[in-house]
Design an enzyme around this catalytic site. Structure first.
Site, PDB file in Angstrom:
ATOM      1  N   ARG A  70      94.665  37.598 -22.928  1.00  0.00           N
ATOM      2  CA  ARG A  70      94.361  37.504 -21.510  1.00  0.00           C
ATOM      3  C   ARG A  70      94.453  38.927 -20.602  1.00  0.00           C
ATOM      4  NH1 ARG A  70      98.017  35.336 -18.187  1.00  0.00           N
ATOM      5  NH2 ARG A  70      98.543  33.779 -19.587  1.00  0.00           N
ATOM      6  N   TYR A 122      75.163  38.876  -1.217  1.00  0.00           N
ATOM      7  CA  TYR A 122      74.936  37.663  -2.068  1.00  0.00           C
ATOM      8  C   TYR A 122      75.670  36.415  -1.455  1.00  0.00           C
ATOM      9  CZ  TYR A 122      75.537  34.935  -6.573  1.00  0.00           C
ATOM     10  OH  TYR A 122      75.307  34.068  -7.167  1.00  0.00           O
ATOM     11  N   ASP A 195      79.024  46.307  -3.557  1.00  0.00           N
ATOM     12  CA  ASP A 195      78.276  45.574  -4.610  1.00  0.00           C
ATOM     13  C   ASP A 195      77.188  46.310  -4.904  1.00  0.00           C
ATOM     14  OD1 ASP A 195      76.745  43.789  -6.233  1.00  0.00           O
ATOM     15  OD2 ASP A 195      77.317  42.079  -4.869  1.00  0.00           O
ATOM     16  N   LYS A 220      73.642  40.750 -14.459  1.00  0.00           N
ATOM     17  CA  LYS A 220      72.176  41.296 -14.201  1.00  0.00           C
ATOM     18  C   LYS A 220      71.655  42.398 -15.029  1.00  0.00           C
ATOM     19  CE  LYS A 220      73.044  37.944 -11.226  1.00  0.00           C
ATOM     20  NZ  LYS A 220      73.742  37.898 -10.222  1.00  0.00           N
TER      21      LYS A 220
HETATM   22  C1  PLP Z   1      74.543  37.518  -9.190  1.00  0.00           C
HETATM   23  C2  PLP Z   1      75.253  38.299  -8.228  1.00  0.00           C
HETATM   24  C3  PLP Z   1      76.540  38.182  -7.829  1.00  0.00           C
HETATM   25  C4  PLP Z   1      77.401  37.130  -8.460  1.00  0.00           C
HETATM   26  O1  PLP Z   1      77.647  37.588  -9.635  1.00  0.00           O
HETATM   27  P1  PLP Z   1      77.929  36.342 -10.967  1.00  0.00           P
HETATM   28  O2  PLP Z   1      77.825  37.161 -12.157  1.00  0.00           O
HETATM   29  O3  PLP Z   1      76.834  35.349 -10.877  1.00  0.00           O
HETATM   30  O4  PLP Z   1      79.017  35.764 -10.546  1.00  0.00           O
HETATM   31  C5  PLP Z   1      76.959  39.177  -6.805  1.00  0.00           C
HETATM   32  N1  PLP Z   1      76.441  40.035  -6.343  1.00  0.00           N
HETATM   33  C6  PLP Z   1      74.950  40.195  -6.428  1.00  0.00           C
HETATM   34  C7  PLP Z   1      74.140  41.204  -5.686  1.00  0.00           C
HETATM   35  C8  PLP Z   1      74.462  39.359  -7.529  1.00  0.00           C
HETATM   36  O5  PLP Z   1      73.220  39.562  -7.633  1.00  0.00           O
END
Ligand code: PLP
Length: 398
Positions: A70, A122, A195, A220
């Site tokens: 973990r 997001y 982000d 992504k």
């Molecule tokens: C998909 C996404 C998230 C969330 O990520 P997960 O892996 O689905 O938890 C956060 N920010 C952006 C810009 C995203 O496209």
């Protein structure tokens, strides 16, 4: 596993040293995943270690440096080192999802801390911050990051601890000036976290522009094949805040499985081939769709008329991203009907895969969303761009 070096040998743990130096270009770092090899077998691809626990020495020490998976998953070392190098940071941490990465960061703040977030971001994270985050005691304020005066007025010394932005921001692709926002945050003693899921380190390296932390939904582009849910944080300095984040991961347990970490590393190796190709296709699609009679507006940072275009030109190198949105003439019903008529595009949420996705976004985001009801979000993949253009044009024709 392949314990080589981190950046330029700084974090070497023994084994086969990597061949990278500060001069090695990011594309090479990604393609070779830092050139680590397995010291036992000389394998070029690392093994997967599913073990949940590690042997303690007879003298009661843990000389391997690992106790329990973990906290100490061996499969994280290489992808974290690659991400650290690609972002130009000091350290990285993988998480079970982008959401787990972001929440570990926000939960490293204290109740009462003031955090500033953008109106366009997001949607699920915004929702979590305004519900759970507020309940937990964070003072969450929504401020438009493209209005630097408003931002400077909102960020207060001694009160504001974190400014959070997303650039380009989902799904209107709003561009934030990371360097200017870092100056504003730092002048008040706050951190800037970005982000950077949509930009990827191929196009933007927020830490080198002044940001303190970078977050990715590795689900992504970093993984890139729509087969892993994962997240990552990268820090510019391994300070006390970073230690809190690492402790949050180990104690709250939002960890990535070893197989997923391995898949993520495999995906990362083609990042610099995938992203530029998808960006070129997105640019062409944006230009062609802008001329379609049933498209009211194309939202894409690569179009000269787009509000953040000049900032994007300075801040993004080699492309404007592979995400765009279109507003369809005729409102929500026409947009949904257009998405129903595509053949090659896949009607699905998410982004950054090899296949192209189309999504009626306001159906997903619900109340409180800034997204117009006639908006379709497009994630451009690696198909032949002429196929994508023809299929979407036919769907728009009706
Ligand atoms: C998909 C996404 C998230 C969330 O990520 P997960 O892996 O689905 O938890 C956060 N920010 C952006 C810009 C995203 O496209």
């Amino acid at each position: 596993m392949g314990r080589g070096t981190g950046r330029g040998g700084r974090r070497r743990r023994g084994g086969i040293p990597a061949v990278t130096s500060k001069k090695t270009s990011p594309a090479t770092i990604a393609a070779q995943a830092l050139g680590w090899t397995d010291p036992v077998t000389r394998a070029v691809v690392p093994p997967i270690h599913p073990s949940s626990t590690f042997v303690r020495d007879p003298d009661n020490r843990y000389s391997s440096g690992r106790i329990y998976a973990r906290a100490d998953c061996p499969g994280y070392d290489q992808p974290e080192a690659v991400l650290t190098a690609l972002e130009g940071g000091a350290a990285a941490a993988l998480f079970a999802s982008g959401s787990a990465a972001a929440s570990a960061l926000f939960l490293a703040l204290d109740p009462g801390d003031h955090v500033v977030i953008p109106p366009v971001m997001y949607w699920s994270l915004r929702n979590w911050l305004l519900t759970f985050g507020t309940r937990w005691g964070l003072a969450v304020q929504v401020v438009d990051p493209t209005d630097l005066d408003a931002m400077a007025a909102a960020v207060v010394r001694g009160r504001t601890r974190l400014v959070w932005v997303e650039s380009p921001a989902n799904p209107l692709w709003t561009i934030s000036d990371i360097g200017a926002l870092a100056d504003i945050a730092h002048a008040a003693g706050a951190r800037l976290a970005v982000d950077s899921t949509v930009a990827t380190p191929v196009l933007t390296r927020p830490l080198t522009l002044g940001a303190d932390l970078v977050m990715h939904s590795a689900t992504k582009y970093l993984n890139g094949h729509s087969d892993v849910v994962a997240g990552a944080l990268v820090t510019g300095t391994e300070d006390g805040f970073w230690q809190r984040i690492k402790t949050n991961r180990a104690q709250m347990g939002g960890i990535l499985g070893p197989f997923e970490a391995w898949l993520l590393l495999r995906g990362l190796r083609t990042l610099f081939a995938r992203v530029p190709l998808a960006c070129r296709s997105a640019q062409l699609l944006a230009e062609r769709l802008a001329a379609h009679p049933n498209v009211l507006e194309v939202l894409y940072p690569g179009l000269p008329g787009f509000p953040g275009h000049e900032t994007a030109r300075r801040q993004m190198a080699g492309g404007f991203g592979a995400m765009l949105s279109i507003r369809v003439r005729g409102g929500a019903a026409a947009a949904i009907a257009t998405a129903a008529r595509v053949g090659l595009w896949t009607r699905a949420t998410s982004l950054g895969g090899v296949e192209s996705f189309i999504e009626h976004r306001s159906s997903i985001e619900g109340p409180g969303s800034p997204v117009p009801p006639d908006l379709l979000r497009l994630s451009v993949g690696l198909e032949a761009v002429e196929d994508l253009i023809a299929d979407l044009s036919d769907a728009l024709d009706g």
